[in-house]
Scaffold this motif. Structure first.
Motif, short mmCIF file in Angstrom:
data_model
loop_
_atom_site.label_atom_id
_atom_site.label_comp_id
_atom_site.label_asym_id
_atom_site.label_seq_id
_atom_site.Cartn_x
_atom_site.Cartn_y
_atom_site.Cartn_z
N GLY A 283 6.82 6.30 -11.81
CA GLY A 283 6.55 7.27 -10.75
C GLY A 283 6.88 6.63 -9.41
N ALA A 284 6.36 7.23 -8.35
CA ALA A 284 6.69 6.74 -7.01
C ALA A 284 5.44 6.57 -6.16
CB ALA A 284 7.64 7.71 -6.31
N LEU A 285 5.45 5.50 -5.37
CA LEU A 285 4.46 5.29 -4.32
C LEU A 285 5.20 5.49 -3.00
CD1 LEU A 285 2.49 2.05 -5.21
CD2 LEU A 285 1.74 4.42 -5.40
N HIS A 286 4.68 6.38 -2.18
CA HIS A 286 5.29 6.60 -0.87
C HIS A 286 4.70 5.59 0.10
CE1 HIS A 286 7.59 10.14 -1.93
NE2 HIS A 286 6.71 10.17 -2.91
N VAL A 287 5.57 4.84 0.72
CA VAL A 287 5.16 3.77 1.62
C VAL A 287 5.48 4.08 3.07
CG1 VAL A 287 5.23 1.99 -0.17
CG2 VAL A 287 7.30 2.49 1.14
N VAL A 288 6.07 5.24 3.31
CA VAL A 288 6.36 5.73 4.66
C VAL A 288 6.06 7.22 4.67
CG1 VAL A 288 8.18 6.13 6.36
CG2 VAL A 288 8.18 4.02 5.06
N GLY A 289 5.47 7.70 5.74
CA GLY A 289 5.20 9.13 5.87
C GLY A 289 3.91 9.37 6.62
N VAL A 290 3.56 10.65 6.75
CA VAL A 290 2.34 11.05 7.45
C VAL A 290 1.44 11.74 6.43
CG1 VAL A 290 1.37 12.44 9.31
CG2 VAL A 290 3.55 11.25 9.65
N LEU B 238 0.86 -1.18 0.00
CA LEU B 238 0.00 0.00 0.00
C LEU B 238 0.90 1.23 0.00
CD1 LEU B 238 -3.20 0.69 1.90
CD2 LEU B 238 -1.32 2.30 2.13
N GLY B 239 0.61 2.16 -0.89
CA GLY B 239 1.36 3.39 -0.96
C GLY B 239 0.46 4.54 -1.38
N ILE B 240 0.99 5.74 -1.27
CA ILE B 240 0.22 6.95 -1.61
C ILE B 240 1.06 7.78 -2.57
CG2 ILE B 240 -0.87 9.04 -0.73
CD1 ILE B 240 -1.32 7.55 1.92
N THR B 241 0.42 8.28 -3.61
CA THR B 241 1.11 9.13 -4.58
C THR B 241 1.19 10.56 -4.04
OG1 THR B 241 -0.94 9.60 -5.76
CG2 THR B 241 0.38 7.75 -6.55
N LYS B 242 2.35 11.17 -4.14
CA LYS B 242 2.49 12.58 -3.75
C LYS B 242 2.36 13.49 -4.96
CE LYS B 242 6.04 13.59 -1.10
NZ LYS B 242 7.26 13.58 -0.28
N LEU B 243 2.61 12.95 -6.14
CA LEU B 243 2.51 13.70 -7.38
C LEU B 243 1.59 12.96 -8.34
CD1 LEU B 243 6.33 14.36 -7.91
CD2 LEU B 243 4.67 15.95 -6.93
N ASP B 244 1.05 13.68 -9.34
CA ASP B 244 0.29 13.03 -10.39
C ASP B 244 1.22 12.08 -11.13
OD1 ASP B 244 -1.91 14.61 -9.77
OD2 ASP B 244 -1.55 16.04 -11.39
#
Length: 106
Positions: free
Chosen positions: A45-52, A32-38
């Motif tokens: 691209g990148a999936l962020h898997v650590v962060g708030v 599970l990750g979240i995109t920070k950019l389109d």
């Protein structure tokens, strides 16, 4: 050598066949990750898997420190496991009527 360091792992490479807007929660298998950019279709691209992140939530009260899960069908953070994927831990409490909860993923 049994292992070689690549990077800190806060984000992982991701290639999607379709456009993915910034702020999208993406589930691929157990990842599970979240995109920070389109993300553009068929471009790395990148999936962020650590962060708030502030994440859309179910209409329930969420105390600080609550384990949260991602309901892929409803597209919301929930407190029930079921078939939902682990999302993270609530780092701020959220009232029942709050639309978002602040979550530390990873």
């Amino acid at each position: 050598m049994q292992a070689r360091f690549i990077h800190d792992g806060k984000a992982v490479d991701f290639l999607s066949e379709t456009a993915v807007p910034a702020g999208t929660v993406v589930v691929v298998g157990d990842l599970l990750g979240i995109t920070k950019l389109d993300l553009e279709p068929n471009r790395l691209g990148a999936l962020h898997v650590v962060g708030v992140f502030d994440v859309v939530k179910d209409a329930v009260e969420i105390p600080l420190g609550t384990k949260l899960y991602w309901d892929e069908t409803a597209k919301k953070a929930v407190t029930t496991v079921g078939t939902n994927k682990p999302l993270g831990i609530a780092v701020l409490p959220a009232e029942v009527d709050a639309p978002l909860v602040r979550v530390r993923i990873g």
